[in-house]
Design a protein around this motif. Structure first.
Motif, mmCIF file in Angstrom:
data_model
loop_
_atom_site.group_PDB
_atom_site.id
_atom_site.type_symbol
_atom_site.label_atom_id
_atom_site.label_comp_id
_atom_site.label_asym_id
_atom_site.label_seq_id
_atom_site.Cartn_x
_atom_site.Cartn_y
_atom_site.Cartn_z
ATOM 1 N N SER A 140 47.878 17.061 -8.637
ATOM 2 C CA SER A 140 47.282 15.856 -9.224
ATOM 3 C C SER A 140 46.541 14.983 -8.222
ATOM 4 O O SER A 140 45.722 14.153 -8.621
ATOM 5 C CB SER A 140 48.346 15.029 -9.948
ATOM 6 O OG SER A 140 49.325 14.579 -9.042
ATOM 7 N N GLU A 155 53.286 22.934 -10.437
ATOM 8 C CA GLU A 155 52.578 21.894 -11.184
ATOM 9 C C GLU A 155 53.107 21.886 -12.609
ATOM 10 O O GLU A 155 53.065 22.909 -13.289
ATOM 11 C CB GLU A 155 51.071 22.150 -11.178
ATOM 12 C CG GLU A 155 50.269 21.183 -12.029
ATOM 13 C CD GLU A 155 50.499 19.713 -11.692
ATOM 14 O OE1 GLU A 155 50.911 18.958 -12.605
ATOM 15 O OE2 GLU A 155 50.285 19.311 -10.529
ATOM 16 N N ASP A 213 51.878 20.086 -15.121
ATOM 17 C CA ASP A 213 50.772 19.988 -16.067
ATOM 18 C C ASP A 213 50.086 21.359 -16.170
ATOM 19 O O ASP A 213 49.252 21.721 -15.334
ATOM 20 C CB ASP A 213 49.792 18.913 -15.617
ATOM 21 C CG ASP A 213 48.620 18.709 -16.566
ATOM 22 O OD1 ASP A 213 48.331 19.603 -17.393
ATOM 23 O OD2 ASP A 213 47.979 17.639 -16.466
ATOM 24 N N ASP A 220 47.828 22.518 -18.181
ATOM 25 C CA ASP A 220 46.372 22.493 -18.345
ATOM 26 C C ASP A 220 45.668 22.318 -16.998
ATOM 27 O O ASP A 220 44.684 22.998 -16.700
ATOM 28 C CB ASP A 220 45.944 21.384 -19.305
ATOM 29 C CG ASP A 220 46.358 21.636 -20.740
ATOM 30 O OD1 ASP A 220 46.551 22.825 -21.102
ATOM 31 O OD2 ASP A 220 46.493 20.666 -21.507
ATOM 32 N N LEU A 221 46.179 21.407 -16.183
ATOM 33 C CA LEU A 221 45.602 21.178 -14.857
ATOM 34 C C LEU A 221 45.729 22.437 -14.011
ATOM 35 O O LEU A 221 44.778 22.867 -13.352
ATOM 36 C CB LEU A 221 46.293 19.998 -14.173
ATOM 37 C CG LEU A 221 45.851 19.662 -12.747
ATOM 38 C CD1 LEU A 221 44.367 19.297 -12.718
ATOM 39 C CD2 LEU A 221 46.708 18.537 -12.186
ATOM 40 N N ARG A 267 43.248 25.069 -15.169
ATOM 41 C CA ARG A 267 41.864 24.742 -14.767
ATOM 42 C C ARG A 267 41.612 25.112 -13.306
ATOM 43 O O ARG A 267 40.602 25.723 -12.972
ATOM 44 C CB ARG A 267 41.586 23.244 -14.962
ATOM 45 C CG ARG A 267 41.137 22.883 -16.339
ATOM 46 C CD ARG A 267 40.453 21.512 -16.413
ATOM 47 N NE ARG A 267 41.042 20.438 -15.633
ATOM 48 C CZ ARG A 267 42.025 19.638 -16.056
ATOM 49 N NH1 ARG A 267 42.564 19.803 -17.247
ATOM 50 N NH2 ARG A 267 42.471 18.667 -15.284
ATOM 51 N N TYR A 268 42.552 24.735 -12.437
ATOM 52 C CA TYR A 268 42.377 25.051 -11.018
ATOM 53 C C TYR A 268 42.503 26.550 -10.762
ATOM 54 O O TYR A 268 41.802 27.093 -9.907
ATOM 55 C CB TYR A 268 43.377 24.273 -10.160
ATOM 56 C CG TYR A 268 42.991 22.836 -9.919
ATOM 57 C CD1 TYR A 268 41.661 22.402 -9.991
ATOM 58 C CD2 TYR A 268 43.948 21.893 -9.598
ATOM 59 C CE1 TYR A 268 41.306 21.081 -9.758
ATOM 60 C CE2 TYR A 268 43.602 20.557 -9.355
ATOM 61 C CZ TYR A 268 42.283 20.172 -9.431
ATOM 62 O OH TYR A 268 41.928 18.869 -9.189
#
Length: 143
Positions: free
Chosen positions: A32, A55, A57, A59-60, A63-64
């Protein structure tokens, strides 16, 4: 900022590199904080090997993983699970400052060095706990 990350990684590497100069096994706690991008853009380094990424999250993390072509088997939604399965020598922390203590509590007893983003902690109480944990374990705590 890039040079600060390089210096910190250099300290962890210097403290952890074996005689054979194998890459340092590095865990990532959190995605984050934007400074993680400096590391993710340079994952093909010979001196470090990112062995796991924690992580919560999803979704995050997805994406990465897509953007930086990260093997999704390296991504965990549990810090303890990532540490147990990947056995990193050091963990670089890109979480909220409120989570820094949690990362040190998980890593120090396992003998894992930790780097956190500045500031070190959200309170003097958290900072003292983090320092005590690292001193008891004989690990480095860098900010």
């Amino acid at each position: 900022m890039k040079y600060t990350l390089c210096i910190v990684l250099g300290l962890i590497i210097t403290a952890s590199v074996s005689v054979a100069r194998e890459p340092v096994k590095l865990g990532v706690a959190g995605l984050s904080h934007s400074h993680v991008l400096l590391l993710l853009r340079d994952l093909d380094r010979a001196d470090i090997q990112v062995v796991g990424i924690y992580e919560e999250d999803g979704d995050l993390a997805a994406r990465y993983a897509a953007k930086f072509k990260i093997d999704e088997t390296l991504i965990f939604d549990s810090l303890d699970e990532m540490l147990e399965q990947t056995k990193p020598e050091g963990v670089v922390t890109f979480t909220s400052i409120f989570e820094h203590l949690k990362v040190v509590e998980a890593c120090a007893p396992r003998g894992i060095h930790v780097m956190v983003e500045k500031p070190l902690a959200v309170s003097v109480e958290h900072a003292k706990k983090m320092i005590a944990l690292s001193e008891q374990a004989g690990t480095l705590l860098l900010t």
